[in-house]
Every structure is written in structure tokens, then in C-alpha cells.
Motif scaffolding. Sequence first.
Motif, PDB file in Angstrom:
ATOM      1  N   ILE A  51      -3.507 -10.852 -18.838  1.00  0.00           N
ATOM      2  CA  ILE A  51      -3.396 -11.162 -17.413  1.00  0.00           C
ATOM      3  C   ILE A  51      -1.932 -11.101 -17.002  1.00  0.00           C
ATOM      4  N   ASP A  52      -1.690 -10.400 -15.913  1.00  0.00           N
ATOM      5  CA  ASP A  52      -0.352 -10.308 -15.331  1.00  0.00           C
ATOM      6  C   ASP A  52      -0.541 -10.307 -13.815  1.00  0.00           C
ATOM      7  N   ASN A  53      -0.562 -11.502 -13.251  1.00  0.00           N
ATOM      8  CA  ASN A  53      -0.835 -11.633 -11.820  1.00  0.00           C
ATOM      9  C   ASN A  53       0.239 -10.986 -10.956  1.00  0.00           C
ATOM     10  N   GLU A  54       1.478 -11.017 -11.410  1.00  0.00           N
ATOM     11  CA  GLU A  54       2.548 -10.371 -10.638  1.00  0.00           C
ATOM     12  C   GLU A  54       2.316  -8.862 -10.561  1.00  0.00           C
ATOM     13  N   LYS A  55       1.952  -8.264 -11.680  1.00  0.00           N
ATOM     14  CA  LYS A  55       1.672  -6.825 -11.704  1.00  0.00           C
ATOM     15  C   LYS A  55       0.446  -6.512 -10.852  1.00  0.00           C
ATOM     16  N   ALA A  56      -0.563  -7.374 -10.929  1.00  0.00           N
ATOM     17  CA  ALA A  56      -1.772  -7.173 -10.127  1.00  0.00           C
ATOM     18  C   ALA A  56      -1.426  -7.159  -8.642  1.00  0.00           C
ATOM     19  N   VAL A  57      -0.655  -8.137  -8.199  1.00  0.00           N
ATOM     20  CA  VAL A  57      -0.281  -8.214  -6.782  1.00  0.00           C
ATOM     21  C   VAL A  57       0.559  -7.007  -6.385  1.00  0.00           C
ATOM     22  N   GLU A  58       1.462  -6.602  -7.248  1.00  0.00           N
ATOM     23  CA  GLU A  58       2.289  -5.414  -6.978  1.00  0.00           C
ATOM     24  C   GLU A  58       1.402  -4.186  -6.752  1.00  0.00           C
ATOM     25  N   LEU A  59       0.406  -4.020  -7.603  1.00  0.00           N
ATOM     26  CA  LEU A  59      -0.498  -2.876  -7.471  1.00  0.00           C
ATOM     27  C   LEU A  59      -1.380  -3.004  -6.235  1.00  0.00           C
ATOM     28  N   TYR A  60      -1.881  -4.211  -5.966  1.00  0.00           N
ATOM     29  CA  TYR A  60      -2.683  -4.424  -4.758  1.00  0.00           C
ATOM     30  C   TYR A  60      -1.867  -4.076  -3.515  1.00  0.00           C
ATOM     31  N   LYS A  61      -0.617  -4.538  -3.483  1.00  0.00           N
ATOM     32  CA  LYS A  61       0.236  -4.261  -2.325  1.00  0.00           C
ATOM     33  C   LYS A  61       0.488  -2.766  -2.171  1.00  0.00           C
ATOM     34  N   GLY A  62       0.743  -2.097  -3.287  1.00  0.00           N
ATOM     35  CA  GLY A  62       0.967  -0.654  -3.231  1.00  0.00           C
ATOM     36  C   GLY A  62      -0.245   0.084  -2.695  1.00  0.00           C
ATOM     37  N   ALA A  63      -1.416  -0.301  -3.172  1.00  0.00           N
ATOM     38  CA  ALA A  63      -2.647   0.345  -2.709  1.00  0.00           C
ATOM     39  C   ALA A  63      -2.937  -0.024  -1.255  1.00  0.00           C
ATOM     40  N   ALA A  64      -2.725  -1.287  -0.910  1.00  0.00           N
ATOM     41  CA  ALA A  64      -2.984  -1.743   0.462  1.00  0.00           C
ATOM     42  C   ALA A  64      -2.072  -1.029   1.453  1.00  0.00           C
TER      43      ALA A  64
END
Length: 80
Positions: A51-64
Motif C-alpha cells: 500500500i502506498d496511498n501517496e502514490k495512489a493519490v498521485e495517480l488518481y490526480k494524474g488520471a483525473a
Amino acid sequence: MDMKLHIIVWVNVIKVELKAFEYYKKSAEKGYLNRIYILGCCYGNEIGTEIDNEKAVELYKGAANKGNKDAQKRLEMMSS
């Protein structure tokens, strides 16, 4: 289910998750928008990786930011 069979099933699940993670990572690196979002889901839900929530959010933001509606919804849910 006996213990040996249970372990075999678990090992196979892990192998599938690792392969899926690598596939999504390679696709995301090529810029496939939906795969960027799904890779974020992998990081956020420990699928094929830690789990890497920071990376997840970074990817979500990029896709969003590129218009992915699922990523936009995920970020909205996370902020509420």
C-alpha cells in the motif's frame, strides 16, 4: 479446504495480482488513462504491491486531470 490446498490457492492469487500490477504499470507508463487510474487502485488497495496511498493519490490526480471520471469520483470520495 485443507491447508495445503489453501496455500496453493493463496500463492496463485498472489502471482495473478503481481502479473496484473506489472501489466497496469507498463500500460500506465505508456499513458493509457484508465490504466493510470487502475494502477492507483492497485497502490491504494495492496494489489500486487505494498500500500502506498501517496502514490495512489498521485495517480488518481494524474488520471483525473486528464478527464478520467472514475479517478475524479475516487478523489471526491477521499476528500469527503
